[in-house]
Design a protein around this motif. Structure first.
Motif, PDB file in Angstrom:
ATOM      1  N   TYR A   6       0.815  -1.217   0.000  1.00  0.00           N
ATOM      2  CA  TYR A   6       0.000   0.000   0.000  1.00  0.00           C
ATOM      3  C   TYR A   6       0.846   1.265   0.000  1.00  0.00           C
ATOM      4  CZ  TYR A   6       0.667   0.193   5.149  1.00  0.00           C
ATOM      5  OH  TYR A   6       1.191   0.248   6.421  1.00  0.00           O
ATOM      6  N   VAL A   7       2.118   1.154   0.362  1.00  0.00           N
ATOM      7  CA  VAL A   7       2.978   2.339   0.382  1.00  0.00           C
ATOM      8  C   VAL A   7       3.395   2.776  -1.018  1.00  0.00           C
ATOM      9  CG1 VAL A   7       3.880   1.964   2.701  1.00  0.00           C
ATOM     10  CG2 VAL A   7       4.990   0.840   0.752  1.00  0.00           C
ATOM     11  N   GLU A   8       3.156   1.936  -2.013  1.00  0.00           N
ATOM     12  CA  GLU A   8       3.580   2.253  -3.376  1.00  0.00           C
ATOM     13  C   GLU A   8       2.554   3.170  -4.046  1.00  0.00           C
ATOM     14  OE1 GLU A   8       6.010  -1.408  -5.092  1.00  0.00           O
ATOM     15  OE2 GLU A   8       4.067  -2.066  -4.313  1.00  0.00           O
ATOM     16  N   ARG A   9       2.694   4.448  -3.831  1.00  0.00           N
ATOM     17  CA  ARG A   9       1.745   5.410  -4.385  1.00  0.00           C
ATOM     18  C   ARG A   9       2.101   5.825  -5.810  1.00  0.00           C
ATOM     19  NH1 ARG A   9       0.974   9.429   0.865  1.00  0.00           N
ATOM     20  NH2 ARG A   9      -0.750   8.278   1.833  1.00  0.00           N
ATOM     21  N   HIS A  10       3.361   5.862  -6.105  1.00  0.00           N
ATOM     22  CA  HIS A  10       3.799   6.381  -7.402  1.00  0.00           C
ATOM     23  C   HIS A  10       4.357   5.291  -8.321  1.00  0.00           C
ATOM     24  CE1 HIS A  10       3.141  10.251  -5.575  1.00  0.00           C
ATOM     25  NE2 HIS A  10       4.031   9.998  -4.637  1.00  0.00           N
ATOM     26  N   THR A  11       4.514   4.106  -7.792  1.00  0.00           N
ATOM     27  CA  THR A  11       4.965   2.971  -8.594  1.00  0.00           C
ATOM     28  C   THR A  11       4.050   1.789  -8.307  1.00  0.00           C
ATOM     29  OG1 THR A  11       6.483   2.245  -6.847  1.00  0.00           O
ATOM     30  CG2 THR A  11       7.385   3.710  -8.558  1.00  0.00           C
ATOM     31  N   LYS A  12       4.042   0.823  -9.178  1.00  0.00           N
ATOM     32  CA  LYS A  12       3.218  -0.364  -8.972  1.00  0.00           C
ATOM     33  C   LYS A  12       4.038  -1.593  -9.322  1.00  0.00           C
ATOM     34  CE  LYS A  12      -1.080  -2.663 -10.406  1.00  0.00           C
ATOM     35  NZ  LYS A  12      -0.432  -3.926 -10.821  1.00  0.00           N
TER      36      LYS A  12
END
Length: 376
Positions: free
Chosen positions: A331-337
């Protein structure tokens, strides 16, 4: 002499779920059995006492009218042991118990370990003075818990307020809440971890703001003894001395708890409980393969089942769902997936199906999202 001599006293040879149904057929063992090695087994070895567990001497009695333990679901009632012993402490290991548990690989027992090294650590673990959790006032006797995993499904979920509204919140592994409160909340009542989670998260999640494990006031820490390194960590932690050997040599474990370590709020999961979770709920077919020795439920799974055995109402957030591919790994991946990584030591699909089944049978509530991103 190994504990293979333990024989059920029930006429049909059926495992009854705790050691009260077993008695030795020969004289007590006085010395540790020879060390067993994983490499000598091509798949998970089967023991007559594989499904035998230590019961809790004072099991919790719930008065909650809608407790999950009042379920009539036949599969859960058949598998679950309400009074399973949860925690290991300084009275847990003697020669007889060692020789029983030495037949099981970590974290389900002490296979390949040295008796003196492990016992030195276990003898320092305080015996719990109270249950892990209590009902809150005006709760009608119910203990309401949220268990929060790290899955990307929580990214943009706006579930933070709902999570924090529970009486208690369980978290595990690399927990980052600062800056993510809207999605995951900020409250942590119980943090479940092996030593690796504490140390490795400082590197893996530093770029997402991870500075220390949760250290809310009054927090309770629960340790998963997943390997010998955890017993080495425990000895240093509980003796307040630097770790003397192993991968954490010279570490000062108590410094990793941000001033909130209190041995009266510190618990260590019993290998029997971990094995029970695997045997009764998450026994993967991968245990029949050559990698059997590393196959085990995830820390999230152990945490969820700990909550199921200490709470009346359990809501799970941030666990794998059928549409996991829509979301980032964390869930911490806001700008990458990044995609979910399927490591060989965990059966993620089996766990996912188990969470869905527990949800569908109303044992717990699993947070899921529809295409619109709303709750289901």
């Amino acid at each position: 002499m190994a504990t293979d001599h333990l024989t059920p006293v029930t006429p049909d040879n059926k495992v009854m779920g705790d050691l009260s149904t077993y008695e030795p057929t020969s004289s007590p063992v006085e010395t540790p059995i020879p060390i067993l090695f994983k490499k000598d087994f091509e798949k998970l070895p089967r023991r007559d006492f594989e499904d035998v567990y230590i019961p809790c001497p004072q099991p919790r009695q719930t008065t909650c009218p809608n407790s999950l333990w009042k379920t009539e679901d036949p599969s859960f009632k058949e598998a679950a042991i309400p009074d399973i012993g949860l925690f290991m402490h300084k009275e847990s290991v003697n020669i007889s118990e060692w020789n029983r548990l030495a037949h099981f690989n970590n974290p389900f027992g002490f296979m390949e370990y040295n008796y003196n090294e492990v016992k030195a650590a276990v003898d320092l673990i305080p015996k719990p003075k109270e249950p892990l959790l209590f009902p809150r006032k005006d709760s009608n006797g119910c203990v309401r818990c949220a268990v929060v995993g790290t899955a990307g499904i929580l990214n943009g979920s706006h579930m933070g307020q709902e999570i924090d509204s529970h009486d208690y919140v369980f978290r595990m592994n690399g927990v980052v809440t600062e800056g993510y409160e809207e999605d995951v909340g900020g409250k942590t009542s119980v943090y479940v971890h092996p030593a690796h989670s504490i140390t490795a998260s400082l590197y893996y999640f530093k770029k997402y703001g991870f500075k220390t494990i949760p250290h809310n006031e009054g927090i309770k820490y629960v340790m998963i003894p997943e390997g010998l390194r955890d017993f080495q960590w425990l000895q240093g932690l509980l003796s307040r001395e630097r770790v003397s050997n192993g991968p954490y040599k010279y570490y000062r474990p108590w410094t990793y708890y941000a001033g909130q370590f209190d041995e009266n709020r510190f618990y260590v999961l019993h290998p029997d409980f971990l094995r029970y979770v695997r045997n009764r709920f998450l026994k993967s077919s991968q245990l029949n393969g050559k990698h059997w020795a590393i196959v085990r439920p995830t820390n999230g799974a152990f945490t969820l089942f700990l909550a199921l055995h200490t709470c009346d109402v359990v809501d799970a957030y941030g666990f794998m769902t059928e549409d996991y591919s829509k979301y980032p790994n964390y869930y911490v991946e806001r700008h990458t997936k990044t995609n979910v990584i399927f490591f060989i030591n965990h059966d993620y699909i089996m766990e996912m199906k188990t969470w869905k089944k527990l949800h569908d049978t109303n044992i717990m509530k699993l947070y899921q999202r529809k295409d619109s991103g709303t709750d289901s």
